[in-house]
Design a protein around this motif. Structure first.
Motif, PDB file in Angstrom:
ATOM      1  N   PRO A   1       0.819  -1.219   0.000  1.00 60.53           N
ATOM      2  CA  PRO A   1       0.000   0.000   0.000  1.00 60.53           C
ATOM      3  C   PRO A   1       0.849   1.264   0.000  1.00 60.53           C
ATOM      4  CG  PRO A   1      -0.079  -1.065   2.158  1.00 60.53           C
ATOM      5  CD  PRO A   1       0.646  -2.011   1.245  1.00 60.53           C
ATOM      6  N   MET A   2       0.499   2.199  -0.891  1.00 58.16           N
ATOM      7  CA  MET A   2       1.275   3.436  -1.046  1.00 58.16           C
ATOM      8  C   MET A   2       0.307   4.588  -1.286  1.00 58.16           C
ATOM      9  SD  MET A   2       4.346   2.296  -3.581  1.00 58.16           S
ATOM     10  CE  MET A   2       3.250   1.578  -4.814  1.00 58.16           C
ATOM     11  N   PRO A   3       0.776   5.805  -1.144  1.00 59.36           N
ATOM     12  CA  PRO A   3      -0.015   6.943  -1.624  1.00 59.36           C
ATOM     13  C   PRO A   3      -0.207   6.800  -3.139  1.00 59.36           C
ATOM     14  CG  PRO A   3       1.891   7.681  -0.333  1.00 59.36           C
ATOM     15  CD  PRO A   3       2.074   6.218  -0.579  1.00 59.36           C
ATOM     16  N   ASP A   4      -1.287   7.386  -3.678  1.00 57.36           N
ATOM     17  CA  ASP A   4      -1.385   7.477  -5.141  1.00 57.36           C
ATOM     18  C   ASP A   4      -0.131   8.171  -5.659  1.00 57.36           C
ATOM     19  OD1 ASP A   4      -3.859   6.329  -5.242  1.00 57.36           O
ATOM     20  OD2 ASP A   4      -4.943   8.222  -5.533  1.00 57.36           O
ATOM     21  N   TRP A   5       0.360   7.706  -6.775  1.00 54.88           N
ATOM     22  CA  TRP A   5       1.581   8.297  -7.317  1.00 54.88           C
ATOM     23  C   TRP A   5       1.566   8.212  -8.836  1.00 54.88           C
ATOM     24  CZ3 TRP A   5       5.127   5.557 -10.290  1.00 54.88           C
ATOM     25  CH2 TRP A   5       4.928   4.161 -10.329  1.00 54.88           C
ATOM     26  N   ALA A   6       2.422   8.986  -9.467  1.00 57.94           N
ATOM     27  CA  ALA A   6       2.572   8.911 -10.922  1.00 57.94           C
ATOM     28  C   ALA A   6       3.980   9.332 -11.309  1.00 57.94           C
ATOM     29  CB  ALA A   6       1.561   9.824 -11.618  1.00 57.94           C
ATOM     30  N   ARG A   7       4.395   8.780 -12.435  1.00 58.34           N
ATOM     31  CA  ARG A   7       5.619   9.248 -13.072  1.00 58.34           C
ATOM     32  C   ARG A   7       5.214  10.400 -13.979  1.00 58.34           C
ATOM     33  NH1 ARG A   7      10.475   6.798 -15.194  1.00 58.34           N
ATOM     34  NH2 ARG A   7      11.065   7.827 -17.142  1.00 58.34           N
ATOM     35  N   VAL A   8       5.834  11.544 -13.804  1.00 55.34           N
ATOM     36  CA  VAL A   8       5.416  12.744 -14.519  1.00 55.34           C
ATOM     37  C   VAL A   8       6.607  13.304 -15.281  1.00 55.34           C
ATOM     38  CG1 VAL A   8       4.904  15.183 -14.068  1.00 55.34           C
ATOM     39  CG2 VAL A   8       3.401  13.404 -13.161  1.00 55.34           C
ATOM     40  N   GLU A   9       6.358  13.561 -16.567  1.00 57.11           N
ATOM     41  CA  GLU A   9       7.459  14.045 -17.413  1.00 57.11           C
ATOM     42  C   GLU A   9       7.233  15.460 -17.936  1.00 57.11           C
ATOM     43  OE1 GLU A   9       8.515  11.227 -20.411  1.00 57.11           O
ATOM     44  OE2 GLU A   9       8.959   9.647 -18.933  1.00 57.11           O
ATOM     45  N   SER A  10       6.050  16.032 -17.632  1.00 54.45           N
ATOM     46  CA  SER A  10       5.758  17.365 -18.179  1.00 54.45           C
ATOM     47  C   SER A  10       4.796  18.107 -17.263  1.00 54.45           C
ATOM     48  CB  SER A  10       5.110  17.218 -19.566  1.00 54.45           C
ATOM     49  OG  SER A  10       3.819  16.645 -19.410  1.00 54.45           O
ATOM     50  N   ALA A  11       4.720  19.391 -17.470  1.00 52.96           N
ATOM     51  CA  ALA A  11       3.786  20.215 -16.705  1.00 52.96           C
ATOM     52  C   ALA A  11       2.350  19.778 -16.970  1.00 52.96           C
ATOM     53  CB  ALA A  11       3.983  21.694 -17.065  1.00 52.96           C
ATOM     54  N   ASP A  12       2.067  19.335 -18.175  1.00 57.70           N
ATOM     55  CA  ASP A  12       0.713  18.863 -18.485  1.00 57.70           C
ATOM     56  C   ASP A  12       0.347  17.641 -17.649  1.00 57.70           C
ATOM     57  OD1 ASP A  12       0.371  20.857 -20.286  1.00 57.70           O
ATOM     58  OD2 ASP A  12       0.518  19.586 -22.089  1.00 57.70           O
ATOM     59  N   GLU A  13       1.295  16.714 -17.553  1.00 55.44           N
ATOM     60  CA  GLU A  13       1.026  15.516 -16.745  1.00 55.44           C
ATOM     61  C   GLU A  13       0.877  15.881 -15.268  1.00 55.44           C
ATOM     62  OE1 GLU A  13       3.463  12.389 -19.642  1.00 55.44           O
ATOM     63  OE2 GLU A  13       4.025  12.564 -17.530  1.00 55.44           O
ATOM     64  N   LEU A  14       1.669  16.833 -14.822  1.00 55.07           N
ATOM     65  CA  LEU A  14       1.546  17.282 -13.433  1.00 55.07           C
ATOM     66  C   LEU A  14       0.177  17.931 -13.213  1.00 55.07           C
ATOM     67  CD1 LEU A  14       2.645  17.735 -10.607  1.00 55.07           C
ATOM     68  CD2 LEU A  14       3.912  19.720 -11.453  1.00 55.07           C
ATOM     69  N   ALA A  15      -0.250  18.707 -14.196  1.00 61.39           N
ATOM     70  CA  ALA A  15      -1.574  19.353 -14.107  1.00 61.39           C
ATOM     71  C   ALA A  15      -2.674  18.308 -13.968  1.00 61.39           C
ATOM     72  CB  ALA A  15      -1.813  20.229 -15.340  1.00 61.39           C
ATOM     73  N   ALA A  16      -2.538  17.232 -14.720  1.00 59.65           N
ATOM     74  CA  ALA A  16      -3.567  16.184 -14.669  1.00 59.65           C
ATOM     75  C   ALA A  16      -3.605  15.537 -13.292  1.00 59.65           C
ATOM     76  CB  ALA A  16      -3.279  15.127 -15.750  1.00 59.65           C
ATOM     77  N   PHE A  17      -2.408  15.275 -12.725  1.00 58.09           N
ATOM     78  CA  PHE A  17      -2.350  14.648 -11.394  1.00 58.09           C
ATOM     79  C   PHE A  17      -2.953  15.583 -10.350  1.00 58.09           C
ATOM     80  CE2 PHE A  17      -0.605  13.186  -7.399  1.00 58.09           C
ATOM     81  CZ  PHE A  17      -0.572  11.807  -7.526  1.00 58.09           C
ATOM     82  N   LEU A  18      -2.600  16.862 -10.470  1.00 56.39           N
ATOM     83  CA  LEU A  18      -3.134  17.843  -9.513  1.00 56.39           C
ATOM     84  C   LEU A  18      -4.654  17.899  -9.598  1.00 56.39           C
ATOM     85  CD1 LEU A  18      -0.481  20.705  -9.954  1.00 56.39           C
ATOM     86  CD2 LEU A  18      -0.857  19.338  -7.880  1.00 56.39           C
ATOM     87  N   ALA A  19      -5.161  17.880 -10.820  1.00 55.21           N
ATOM     88  CA  ALA A  19      -6.616  17.952 -11.014  1.00 55.21           C
ATOM     89  C   ALA A  19      -7.318  16.780 -10.346  1.00 55.21           C
ATOM     90  CB  ALA A  19      -6.937  17.986 -12.514  1.00 55.21           C
ATOM     91  N   ASP A  20      -6.654  15.622 -10.366  1.00 45.57           N
ATOM     92  CA  ASP A  20      -7.252  14.421  -9.761  1.00 45.57           C
ATOM     93  C   ASP A  20      -7.078  14.351  -8.251  1.00 45.57           C
ATOM     94  OD1 ASP A  20      -8.059  13.535 -12.188  1.00 45.57           O
ATOM     95  OD2 ASP A  20      -6.422  12.083 -12.459  1.00 45.57           O
ATOM     96  N   HIS A  21      -6.256  15.238  -7.674  1.00 42.71           N
ATOM     97  CA  HIS A  21      -5.907  15.107  -6.252  1.00 42.71           C
ATOM     98  C   HIS A  21      -6.072  16.415  -5.502  1.00 42.71           C
ATOM     99  CE1 HIS A  21      -4.039  11.505  -8.038  1.00 42.71           C
ATOM    100  NE2 HIS A  21      -4.272  10.953  -6.853  1.00 42.71           N
ATOM    101  N   GLY A  22      -7.136  17.123  -5.810  1.00 40.76           N
ATOM    102  CA  GLY A  22      -7.485  18.297  -5.013  1.00 40.76           C
ATOM    103  C   GLY A  22      -6.563  19.481  -5.217  1.00 40.76           C
ATOM    104  N   GLY A  23      -5.759  19.458  -6.294  1.00 42.38           N
ATOM    105  CA  GLY A  23      -4.976  20.637  -6.624  1.00 42.38           C
ATOM    106  C   GLY A  23      -3.637  20.745  -5.931  1.00 42.38           C
ATOM    107  N   ARG A  24      -3.287  19.773  -5.068  1.00 46.03           N
ATOM    108  CA  ARG A  24      -1.981  19.823  -4.404  1.00 46.03           C
ATOM    109  C   ARG A  24      -1.357  18.431  -4.428  1.00 46.03           C
ATOM    110  NH1 ARG A  24      -1.892  22.074   1.366  1.00 46.03           N
ATOM    111  NH2 ARG A  24       0.097  23.033   0.832  1.00 46.03           N
ATOM    112  N   ALA A  25      -0.066  18.385  -4.486  1.00 47.35           N
ATOM    113  CA  ALA A  25       0.635  17.097  -4.510  1.00 47.35           C
ATOM    114  C   ALA A  25       2.078  17.303  -4.045  1.00 47.35           C
ATOM    115  CB  ALA A  25       0.621  16.495  -5.911  1.00 47.35           C
ATOM    116  N   ILE A  26       2.725  16.167  -3.774  1.00 41.01           N
ATOM    117  CA  ILE A  26       4.157  16.173  -3.451  1.00 41.01           C
ATOM    118  C   ILE A  26       4.920  15.820  -4.720  1.00 41.01           C
ATOM    119  CG2 ILE A  26       5.990  15.097  -2.093  1.00 41.01           C
ATOM    120  CD1 ILE A  26       4.206  16.127  -0.114  1.00 41.01           C
ATOM    121  N   VAL A  27       5.923  16.581  -5.038  1.00 35.57           N
ATOM    122  CA  VAL A  27       6.815  16.229  -6.144  1.00 35.57           C
ATOM    123  C   VAL A  27       8.188  15.895  -5.560  1.00 35.57           C
ATOM    124  CG1 VAL A  27       7.869  16.985  -8.307  1.00 35.57           C
ATOM    125  CG2 VAL A  27       5.562  17.756  -7.709  1.00 35.57           C
ATOM    126  N   LYS A  28       8.760  14.801  -6.072  1.00 36.05           N
ATOM    127  CA  LYS A  28      10.084  14.376  -5.602  1.00 36.05           C
ATOM    128  C   LYS A  28      10.983  14.105  -6.792  1.00 36.05           C
ATOM    129  CE  LYS A  28       8.319  11.980  -1.468  1.00 36.05           C
ATOM    130  NZ  LYS A  28       8.213  10.674  -0.762  1.00 36.05           N
TER     131      LYS A  28
END
Lengths: 366, 366
Positions: free
Chosen positions: B112-139
């Motif tokens: 079990p983990m937090p929802d996560w994604a591999r993100v390669e662009s600002a567009d992909e980050l935007a999509a993840f943010l949209a699905d997760h209340g507008g905030r996320a952790i980036v590492k």
């Protein structure tokens, strides 16, 4: 970062190293040989009887302390004359180096001891034997340890060889219930802390096993031992760990057998069984830092010495057989009868603790 | 005598030294600089990114292990190719080095983990943010520690600088009750041992305090954490200590935050609070020796990190104020915000233990 120099590279110096690492103390060891037990911290190899060697080693150290008590008084005094903080100092160490002086001084302090005498001839020995049922212990005043320089005598000529070199110490052969040891530490500014009184089991004049606290020893003996150690630590101006080896006589008396002014085999249990180990406490004391709590981490600790050798395969076997056993290897080459390491187990049930300690130690045999 | 080589001379290598001394293991450290925290055991100073340097260091070692996870894969594989026992091995370490690979692998193991994604662009980050209340952790996948390489983002362009260098890991911002850590150890032949689940308190992305065991965390969370650590240790083929940093989510889920394949700050309490410390266990594991008991020595242990510097006078003051506090200094020069040491107190009453630990640690401030 304070710097403590340790003269002597044996297992006592070795076991000071972990405590020094924890406290952020730089530890330096003057070892007898390159392959000493404490070689990891050895910054010099040389003869501790040579003042120039020891003075050179002591340069830059905030305090000098010891793995053993054999550094000659003239070397100790040369260090003091150069302003080195020698801890314990020569005036205290004298009583750990010379058993006749120790008996005289403890007598002056009113500390209970076996009957004893300074004996310079077979005639004087005959007189002591006549007064003590025909048997007595004879000890060379200097150089003895682990049963060496100690002899039971029932003949007036039984110490002629030693008497040829000078006076010997003769002591009453105490009929004892058990042997005990009271470990204490004192810092120069005066604070004294005691660990619980322990029982020591000797085999062939060498410590084989220590049980902490001493089982069913009674409040009176505990109080007597604590009083003795406190009087000795303060009376002799000890700095660092003081181990007082005691007889619990059949008649209930608690009598001083031997003194050591350094961490001692009877205190090895404290590494795993006490909030503050004797090695950490010794370093704190020689730096005149506040002493640590000596409370036990469990109801019982049992420490067993391992002799001869400690091959890797046997260490692994012992660890596998007893996952709660704490093994301490001294990093020495094999030699029959030599202390090669020890095992400690702690817990709430003495029978169980002793069983596990002995079971682990037995993996090292044969 | 077995020889363990440690790459990296930080406080984790330093704290392996006492365990090595006890077990009769020869420990050698490849340090970054002559004044490293583990300098007492340093036998070489050099660049751990240089294969020739590391190969030379590894000669004569029975196993090579690590103070940190930054040794490049090509260096690790060069060691393996030369027959060196690298523990943990490169196939396991990969997942401690690259957070994206870790998330993929843990997903395959069903952990079990937090929802996560591999993100390669600002567009992909935007999509993840949209699905997760507008905030996320980036590492950043590599090189982060103690809060570095980690950022909270609420803007699709909030990671543009990192994305210029490649893909990043984006994770759900977990609303948690508390942070936990499950420490485990595994030896190559498969034995796994767990310490009790602990609570970690982070300040500014850095571990400040650890309470062992985690208070009032509940059986379900304890079981979940133990299951996760066991699956990860076996699934990734870890050798040595594995620390699994966990979120205890507000909704009760136990989710993996980070992994470390070495002794870890969340396990420092075990030096004073456990039968077997994480440092001893790590050495036993990398030599494929039987693992030790991980039972607690007291009901509670509280470990507090000390930052900045640890002057001698403050160590003495802390020891004097709290005689039961165990102080661990890392022998580093002063630097704001750097971990300079830690303090552990153990005992039967959590409020009292935490008070004493904080009181001792507070002596180091200012």
């Amino acid at each position: 970062m304070p710097v403590v120099g340790v003269i002597g590279g044996g297992q006592l110096a070795r076991m000071m190293v972990p405590a020094a690492i924890a406290l952020g103390i730089e530890i330096r060891v003057l070892a007898e040989a390159p392959d000493s037990s404490a070689r990891l911290a050895a910054t010099a190899v040389g003869d501790y009887r040579d003042a120039a060697t020891v003075l050179e080693f002591a340069r830059g150290c905030d305090a000098i302390t010891f793995d053993h008590e054999h550094v000659p008084q003239e070397v100790l005094r040369a260090l003091v004359a150069e302003g080195v903080a020698v801890r314990p100092g020569p005036d205290a160490l004298l009583y750990a180096q010379d058993k006749l002086l120790m008996r005289e001084r403890l007598g002056a302090l009113g500390v209970p001891m076996p009957d004893w005498a300074r004996v310079e001839s077979a005639d004087e020995l005959a007189a002591f034997l006549a007064d003590h049922g025909g048997r007595a212990i004879v000890k060379t005043p200097r150089g003895g340890y682990d049963g060496k320089g100690v002899r039971i005598v029932d003949d007036a000529h039984g110490a002629d060889d030693w008497l040829a070199d000078g006076a010997v110490l003769v002591e009453e052969l105490v009929v004892f219930q058990r042997e005990l040891a009271q470990l204490a530490a004192r810092r120069p500014s005066g604070e004294v802390r005691l660990w619980p009184l322990v029982e020591t089991v000797q085999r062939g004049g060498v410590c084989a096993e220590v049980i902490a606290p001493a089982p069913a020893v009674g409040d009176a003996a505990e109080r007597a031992a604590a009083e003795i150690a406190t009087v000795v630590a303060n009376g002799l101006g000890v700095t660092g760990v003081l181990a007082v080896e005691l007889f619990h006589a059949a008649d209930g008396r608690v009598l001083v057998n031997e003194l050591a002014m350094r961490p001692h085999n009877s205190g090895h249990f404290s590494i795993d069984g006490s909030v503050t180990s004797q090695f950490e406490q010794h370093l704190r004391a020689v730096l005149d830092w506040p002493l640590g709590a000596t409370d036990a981490l469990a109801d019982w600790s049992v420490m067993i010495n391992v002799f001869g050798s400690l091959p890797d395969a046997q260490i692994a076997a012992a660890l596998g057989h007893q996952p709660s056993a704490k093994v301490h290897a001294y990093g020495k080459g094999p030699r029959a009868g030599r202390k090669a390491g020890h095992v400690t187990v702690i817990g709430s049930d003495l029978d169980d603790v002793a069983y596990r300690a002995r079971a682990a130690a037995s993996r090292f045999e044969g």
